[in-house]
Design a protein around this motif. Structure first.
Motif, mmCIF file in Angstrom:
data_model
loop_
_atom_site.group_PDB
_atom_site.id
_atom_site.type_symbol
_atom_site.label_atom_id
_atom_site.label_comp_id
_atom_site.label_asym_id
_atom_site.label_seq_id
_atom_site.Cartn_x
_atom_site.Cartn_y
_atom_site.Cartn_z
ATOM 1 N N GLN A 43 0.826 -1.201 -0.032
ATOM 2 C CA GLN A 43 -0.082 -0.121 -0.043
ATOM 3 C C GLN A 43 0.917 1.514 -0.062
ATOM 4 N N LEU A 44 1.934 1.357 0.668
ATOM 5 C CA LEU A 44 2.795 2.145 0.683
ATOM 6 C C LEU A 44 3.569 2.557 -0.763
ATOM 7 N N ASP A 45 3.788 1.512 -1.108
ATOM 8 C CA ASP A 45 4.592 1.685 -2.404
ATOM 9 C C ASP A 45 3.448 2.129 -3.671
ATOM 10 N N ALA A 46 2.269 1.530 -3.490
ATOM 11 C CA ALA A 46 1.268 2.151 -4.586
ATOM 12 C C ALA A 46 1.143 3.747 -4.172
ATOM 13 N N ALA A 47 1.088 4.065 -2.931
ATOM 14 C CA ALA A 47 0.804 5.506 -2.772
ATOM 15 C C ALA A 47 1.886 6.349 -3.117
ATOM 16 N N LEU A 48 3.347 5.843 -2.961
ATOM 17 C CA LEU A 48 4.472 6.463 -3.357
ATOM 18 C C LEU A 48 4.320 6.523 -4.766
ATOM 19 N N THR A 49 4.027 5.677 -5.453
ATOM 20 C CA THR A 49 4.076 5.527 -6.819
ATOM 21 C C THR A 49 3.152 6.627 -7.631
ATOM 22 N N LEU A 50 1.689 6.484 -6.817
ATOM 23 C CA LEU A 50 0.691 7.340 -7.457
ATOM 24 C C LEU A 50 1.092 9.021 -7.139
ATOM 25 N N ARG A 51 1.517 9.232 -5.970
ATOM 26 C CA ARG A 51 2.043 10.638 -5.917
ATOM 27 C C ARG A 51 3.449 11.172 -6.770
ATOM 28 N N GLN A 53 3.908 9.895 -9.735
ATOM 29 C CA GLN A 53 3.229 9.955 -11.262
ATOM 30 C C GLN A 53 2.599 11.221 -11.336
ATOM 31 N N GLU A 54 1.837 11.587 -10.111
ATOM 32 C CA GLU A 54 0.911 12.981 -10.149
ATOM 33 C C GLU A 54 1.819 14.043 -10.299
ATOM 34 N N ILE A 55 3.263 14.030 -9.579
ATOM 35 C CA ILE A 55 4.120 15.171 -9.917
ATOM 36 C C ILE A 55 4.589 15.173 -11.001
ATOM 37 N N LEU A 56 5.124 14.070 -11.621
ATOM 38 C CA LEU A 56 5.614 13.989 -13.027
ATOM 39 C C LEU A 56 4.741 14.409 -13.929
ATOM 40 N N ASP A 57 3.216 14.211 -13.975
ATOM 41 C CA ASP A 57 2.328 14.460 -14.888
ATOM 42 C C ASP A 57 2.354 15.974 -14.974
ATOM 43 N N ARG A 58 2.371 16.597 -13.729
ATOM 44 C CA ARG A 58 2.265 18.261 -14.007
ATOM 45 C C ARG A 58 3.593 19.019 -13.994
ATOM 46 N N MET A 59 4.566 18.483 -13.980
ATOM 47 C CA MET A 59 5.900 18.820 -13.884
ATOM 48 C C MET A 59 6.245 19.634 -15.422
ATOM 49 N N GLU A 60 6.644 20.667 -15.260
ATOM 50 C CA GLU A 60 7.050 21.557 -16.779
ATOM 51 C C GLU A 60 8.015 20.591 -17.429
ATOM 52 N N ARG A 61 8.147 20.324 -18.456
ATOM 53 C CA ARG A 61 9.133 19.477 -19.222
ATOM 54 C C ARG A 61 10.358 20.485 -19.714
ATOM 55 N N LEU A 62 11.492 19.941 -19.678
ATOM 56 C CA LEU A 62 12.532 20.429 -20.360
ATOM 57 C C LEU A 62 13.032 20.027 -21.641
ATOM 58 N N GLU A 63 13.806 20.758 -22.366
ATOM 59 C CA GLU A 63 14.004 20.263 -23.639
ATOM 60 C C GLU A 63 14.566 18.836 -23.771
ATOM 61 N N GLY A 64 14.100 18.107 -24.504
ATOM 62 C CA GLY A 64 14.387 16.609 -24.534
ATOM 63 C C GLY A 64 13.570 15.669 -23.841
ATOM 64 N N GLN A 65 12.703 16.223 -22.973
ATOM 65 C CA GLN A 65 11.892 15.237 -21.999
ATOM 66 C C GLN A 65 10.749 14.960 -22.702
ATOM 67 N N SER A 66 10.142 13.812 -22.662
ATOM 68 C CA SER A 66 8.896 13.200 -23.195
ATOM 69 C C SER A 66 7.779 13.720 -22.437
ATOM 70 N N ASN A 67 6.565 13.908 -23.035
ATOM 71 C CA ASN A 67 5.402 14.169 -22.394
ATOM 72 C C ASN A 67 4.675 12.806 -21.529
ATOM 73 N N ASP A 68 5.044 11.539 -21.996
ATOM 74 C CA ASP A 68 4.729 10.234 -21.819
ATOM 75 C C ASP A 68 5.760 9.591 -20.793
ATOM 76 N N ILE A 69 5.877 9.807 -19.391
ATOM 77 C CA ILE A 69 7.017 9.481 -18.842
ATOM 78 C C ILE A 69 6.286 8.543 -17.660
ATOM 79 N N ARG A 70 6.776 7.233 -17.316
ATOM 80 C CA ARG A 70 6.058 6.744 -16.125
ATOM 81 C C ARG A 70 7.177 6.551 -14.950
#
Length: 187
Positions: A43-51, A53-70
């Motif tokens: 459950q902790l690992d799932a919560a960490l992964t979910l959080r 991914q949320e951070i990553l999804d709203r993170m502003e991308r730098l040159e060369g970074q993909s929009n689809d990162i897991r």
């Protein structure tokens, strides 16, 4: 014809399940060398992964970074080790302070969650299965140089020109000036 229509929803469910099970192996299962003797909480690992991914999804991308990162995050309770594994596409074209800044929220947010279970002693970040130094060799050189400088200070040798005046700012390094101040004022 009626039989085919009746089976259509079941086929959709089967395809969905197959898609979930066919997740990229690099993210579905951390490398065996990392799993060693971990004591983890699903459950902790799932919560960490979910959080993460949320951070990553709203993170502003730098040159060369993909929009689809897991990303996958997990916590080794015995070791106090928080591990974050970024999938392909996270690496920017150039390594720099902006890339390092992107990781601050991961460190702070994920540490906050994991510390509810046990103290976090170390945070390990992996990029497409490898450490950052494997992707940007200059980072390894900088880390090695910094380590040698720390070792010299610990051995009482200081930096080669520790007693010299540094540039026009008239910052003098000596016994009463901490090494951090000396490094920050060095020209």
């Amino acid at each position: 014809m009626k039989v085919a229509r009746a089976l259509w929803p079941a086929l959709g469910s089967i395809l969905f399940i197959a898609g979930v099970l066919a997740a990229p192996k690099s993210l579905a299962h951390p490398p065996a060398d990392v799993l060693g003797s971990l004591r983890r909480d699903a459950q902790l690992d799932a919560a960490l992964t979910l959080r993460a991914q949320e951070i990553l999804d709203r993170m502003e991308r730098l040159e060369g970074q993909s929009n689809d990162i897991r990303v996958q995050a997990f916590f080794d309770i015995n070791e106090g080790a928080l591990r974050v594994h970024f999938g392909p596409g996270i690496l920017p074209t150039h390594f720099g302070a902006s890339f390092e800044d992107q990781h601050d929220e991961f460190r702070h947010s994920l540490t906050h969650i994991a510390q509810k279970v046990a103290p976090v002693k170390v945070i390990t970040l992996r990029y497409d299965g490898r450490e950052i130094e494997a992707h940007f060799p200059e980072v390894r050189q900088e880390a090695e140089d910094a380590q040698r400088a720390r070792e010299r200070r610990l051995q009482g040798m200081g930096t080669p020109d520790a007693d010299c005046i540094r540039g026009p700012g008239v910052a003098v390094a000596g016994a009463d000036v901490p090494a951090e101040v000396e490094a920050a004022t060095a020209g």
